[in-house]
Write an enzyme that holds these catalytic residues in place. Structure first.
Site, PDB file in Angstrom:
ATOM      1  N   ASN A 294      21.984 -37.673  36.221  1.00 21.33           N
ATOM      2  CA  ASN A 294      21.530 -36.589  35.347  1.00 21.33           C
ATOM      3  C   ASN A 294      22.109 -36.822  33.952  1.00 21.33           C
ATOM      4  OD1 ASN A 294      20.209 -34.667  37.413  1.00 21.33           O
ATOM      5  ND2 ASN A 294      22.165 -35.221  38.344  1.00 21.33           N
TER       6      ASN A 294
ATOM      7  N   MET B 209      17.567 -34.778  40.448  1.00 21.26           N
ATOM      8  CA  MET B 209      16.759 -33.972  39.522  1.00 21.26           C
ATOM      9  C   MET B 209      17.501 -32.742  39.072  1.00 21.26           C
ATOM     10  SD  MET B 209      12.852 -33.898  40.219  1.00 21.26           S
ATOM     11  CE  MET B 209      11.971 -35.145  39.345  1.00 21.26           C
ATOM     12  N   CYS B 210      18.320 -32.936  38.136  1.00 17.88           N
ATOM     13  CA  CYS B 210      19.090 -31.799  37.599  1.00 17.88           C
ATOM     14  C   CYS B 210      20.055 -31.204  38.641  1.00 17.88           C
ATOM     15  CB  CYS B 210      18.212 -30.658  37.074  1.00 17.88           C
ATOM     16  SG  CYS B 210      17.178 -31.119  35.689  1.00 17.88           S
ATOM     17  N   ARG B 211      21.136 -30.741  38.162  1.00 15.41           N
ATOM     18  CA  ARG B 211      22.124 -30.006  38.959  1.00 15.41           C
ATOM     19  C   ARG B 211      22.480 -28.772  38.154  1.00 15.41           C
ATOM     20  NH1 ARG B 211      21.840 -31.999  43.894  1.00 15.41           N
ATOM     21  NH2 ARG B 211      19.794 -31.551  43.021  1.00 15.41           N
TER      22      ARG B 211
END
Ligand code: GLN
Length: 249
Positions: free
Chosen positions: A42, A1-3
């Site tokens: 992502n 979930m997103c970086r």
């Protein structure tokens, strides 16, 4: 979930953070190692913003395409050097639009902001908290996403003069109460300091006398990285690092 990541220190080519390090952001985009709470890659956009010189507002480049598919970025990153960077890759939460304006960093003046996580019960859970914002801010959200609303809530406190760490901590408290179980890794910089929260996702920091790098996952296997425990608030600048428990900061 997103970086996401943020760097402050001696000027470096953006490529060092985005492409060159062994576990640079491009690698974290398609082969992340620590995606707590779901998600695999992502691929739903990216953004990078950098300060062109000390005291200048940041320049931002965002896209709805995967970071690794952008043909302009490698050259841009190789030849752009900056001492202040915030970058993010996005894995859109189901139901949220995949558009350029939903990709972090969100920006105003010197401020850059990113959110890694999800607001539970979106959008109903946030109706009450959103109502505290000026109507104009709601009409001009970057995108109809949880992250864009979180930015509006943080920005509202910054505009009122709150220090960055306080703006993040207050927003985490508000959203955690309204939408329990939300994952709220927030990242904020003004080019002089970095503030970040850990609520439900990974975050590591590497700091020395002249630089600080905060990232969802360490960029290299070196021993200099410290994992920030969950439920904490980080405030960092070159030669300054403070990590306190949220709620007791
Ligand atoms: N929920 C946010 C979005 O969809 C952030 C997603 C994430 O951390 N993967 O934009």
């Amino acid at each position: 979930m997103c970086r996401h990541l943020a760097y402050l220190g001696p000027p470096v080519p953006l490529a060092r953070l985005l492409f060159d390090a062994p576990h640079a952001l491009a690698r974290q985009a398609w082969a992340p190692r620590d995606m707590r709470g779901g998600g695999t890659i992502n691929a739903d956009g990216f953004g990078v913003a950098w300060y062109p010189s000390a005291g200048a507002d940041p320049v931002r480049y965002r896209s709805a395409a995967p970071l690794w598919s952008d043909t302009a970025l490698p050259g841009l990153a190789a030849h752009t050097v900056s001492g202040g960077v915030l970058a993010a890759v996005r894995s859109a939460t189901v139901g949220m639009p995949v558009v350029e304006t939903a990709a972090a960093p969100f920006a105003e003046g010197p401020w850059l902001f990113s959110h890694n996580g999800v607001v539970r019960g979106w959008p109903d859970a946030m109706a009450g908290a959103a109502a505290r914002l000026p109507v104009r801010d709601l009409l001009t959200l970057d995108a109809p996403t949880d992250s864009a609303l979180l930015w509006a809530l943080v920005r509202d406190r910054l505009r009122a003069g709150a220090p960055p760490a306080e703006a993040l901590a207050a927003t985490v408290a508000l959203v955690s109460a309204a939408a329990p179980g939300s994952r709220l890794n927030l990242l904020l910089t003004d080019g002089r300091q970095i503030a970040a929260s850990t609520v439900g996702h990974a975050l590591s920091v590497r700091a020395d006398a002249t630089s600080v790098l905060v990232s969802s996952e360490p960029l290299d296997p070196g021993p200099a990285w410290t994992a920030v425990p969950d439920g904490h608030l980080l405030v960092a600048a070159p030669s300054h690092l403070d990590i306190t428990a949220l709620g007791r900061s």
